[in-house]
Design a protein around this motif. Structure first.
Motif, PDB file in Angstrom:
ATOM      1  N   LEU A 108       2.243   8.841  -6.483  1.00 39.26           N
ATOM      2  CA  LEU A 108       2.554  10.244  -6.199  1.00 39.26           C
ATOM      3  C   LEU A 108       3.961  10.690  -6.577  1.00 39.26           C
ATOM      4  N   THR A 109       4.898   9.760  -6.778  1.00 41.68           N
ATOM      5  CA  THR A 109       6.277  10.209  -6.963  1.00 41.68           C
ATOM      6  C   THR A 109       7.041   9.549  -8.103  1.00 41.68           C
ATOM      7  N   ALA A 110       6.589   8.425  -8.624  1.00 39.94           N
ATOM      8  CA  ALA A 110       7.413   7.622  -9.525  1.00 39.94           C
ATOM      9  C   ALA A 110       7.413   8.127 -10.961  1.00 39.94           C
ATOM     10  N   SER A 111       8.534   7.899 -11.622  1.00 36.70           N
ATOM     11  CA  SER A 111       8.627   8.082 -13.064  1.00 36.70           C
ATOM     12  C   SER A 111       8.133   6.785 -13.718  1.00 36.70           C
ATOM     13  N   VAL A 112       8.008   6.791 -15.036  1.00 34.69           N
ATOM     14  CA  VAL A 112       7.560   5.581 -15.731  1.00 34.69           C
ATOM     15  C   VAL A 112       8.516   4.408 -15.482  1.00 34.69           C
ATOM     16  N   PRO A 113       9.843   4.579 -15.655  1.00 34.42           N
ATOM     17  CA  PRO A 113      10.725   3.434 -15.376  1.00 34.42           C
ATOM     18  C   PRO A 113      10.671   2.976 -13.916  1.00 34.42           C
ATOM     19  N   ALA A 114      10.600   3.921 -12.989  1.00 37.08           N
ATOM     20  CA  ALA A 114      10.534   3.550 -11.575  1.00 37.08           C
ATOM     21  C   ALA A 114       9.237   2.805 -11.278  1.00 37.08           C
ATOM     22  N   ALA A 115       8.137   3.228 -11.875  1.00 39.75           N
ATOM     23  CA  ALA A 115       6.859   2.549 -11.670  1.00 39.75           C
ATOM     24  C   ALA A 115       6.912   1.127 -12.222  1.00 39.75           C
ATOM     25  N   LEU A 116       7.469   0.969 -13.413  1.00 38.02           N
ATOM     26  CA  LEU A 116       7.586  -0.370 -13.984  1.00 38.02           C
ATOM     27  C   LEU A 116       8.462  -1.268 -13.122  1.00 38.02           C
ATOM     28  N   TYR A 154       0.829  -1.203   0.000  1.00 39.33           N
ATOM     29  CA  TYR A 154       0.000   0.000   0.000  1.00 39.33           C
ATOM     30  C   TYR A 154       0.868   1.260   0.000  1.00 39.33           C
ATOM     31  N   VAL A 155       1.956   1.218   0.741  1.00 39.07           N
ATOM     32  CA  VAL A 155       2.891   2.348   0.753  1.00 39.07           C
ATOM     33  C   VAL A 155       3.551   2.457  -0.613  1.00 39.07           C
ATOM     34  N   ALA A 156       3.928   1.313  -1.186  1.00 38.46           N
ATOM     35  CA  ALA A 156       4.523   1.319  -2.522  1.00 38.46           C
ATOM     36  C   ALA A 156       3.540   1.891  -3.542  1.00 38.46           C
ATOM     37  N   ALA A 157       2.276   1.558  -3.411  1.00 38.56           N
ATOM     38  CA  ALA A 157       1.266   2.089  -4.329  1.00 38.56           C
ATOM     39  C   ALA A 157       1.173   3.608  -4.204  1.00 38.56           C
ATOM     40  N   ALA A 158       1.188   4.116  -2.988  1.00 35.65           N
ATOM     41  CA  ALA A 158       1.159   5.570  -2.794  1.00 35.65           C
ATOM     42  C   ALA A 158       2.412   6.215  -3.382  1.00 35.65           C
ATOM     43  N   ALA A 159       3.568   5.591  -3.168  1.00 31.81           N
ATOM     44  CA  ALA A 159       4.820   6.144  -3.700  1.00 31.81           C
ATOM     45  C   ALA A 159       4.815   6.140  -5.223  1.00 31.81           C
ATOM     46  N   VAL A 160       4.325   5.071  -5.830  1.00 31.72           N
ATOM     47  CA  VAL A 160       4.256   5.013  -7.295  1.00 31.72           C
ATOM     48  C   VAL A 160       3.286   6.061  -7.808  1.00 31.72           C
TER      49      VAL A 160
END
Length: 187
Positions: free
Chosen positions: A118-126, A110-116
């Motif tokens: 609100l903050t992630a770039s496309v490569p970081a999200a992938l 759930y924390v990872a979902a919030a971080a993705v």
């Protein structure tokens, strides 16, 4: 836990590929939805929301604070196996990989979902989505080393506290490092 045909030969590869693809798709959906939320918010506010989510989940992981997080409390149905020896495990893995169809034994996603979101770039999200899928693949395939009775559960009961601490640290340390780097303006 899983039907034995999934764990013979190439179906395990299809299952694990489904886990990774499901995680990556979920991360991309979170990224697109989060893009609408993040546009008007400065970096500090977005990271503050992630910090609040982390501050709520870490005590839960440590067993200090108990609350339920939303999750689908059903397993993926056996009907996915009607698709055959490879497509069935692929669909089963995909549905598990999304995290929306099955149990989530930890609050860290759930924390990872919030971080993705609100903050992630496309490569970081992938990478985050693929990492979620790979983590699920590691957990489910590692279960194969244990007997069908209570081996896995017994090990978890014996070492669960240490494992929760290690997974929490493995999650928090890189997240804090990225947050510090972004908020300090370091490229």
């Amino acid at each position: 836990m899983l039907s034995s045909p999934v764990w013979r030969g190439t179906p395990v590869v299809a299952f694990c590929a489904g886990l990774v693809c499901g995680g990556a798709l979920t991360a991309m959906v979170l990224l697109v939805a989060g893009s609408l939320l993040r546009a008007p918010l400065p970096d500090f506010v977005r990271w503050a929301v992630v910090a609040v989510a982390l501050g709520a989940v870490l005590p839960r992981e440590a067993g200090v604070w108990s609350f339920r997080l939303p999750e689908n409390r059903r397993l993926v149905p056996d009907t996915v196996f009607r698709l055959g020896r490879h497509l069935g495990p692929l669909q089963f893995g995909f549905e598990m990989g999304t995290g929306a169809r099955t149990y989530l034994p930890s609050g860290l996603p759930y924390v990872a979902a919030a971080a993705v979101a609100l903050t992630a770039s496309v490569p970081a999200a992938l990478c985050a989505g693929a990492g979620f899928g790979l983590g699920r693949a590691l957990m489910t395939t590692a279960n194969l080393r244990y007997d069908g009775e209570h081996g896995w559960d017994g090990e978890w009961r014996a070492h669960g506290r240490e494992l929760r601490f290690l997974t929490g640290a493995a999650f928090v340390v890189p997240l804090v490092a990225v947050a510090v780097r972004v908020l300090s303006g370091t490229p």
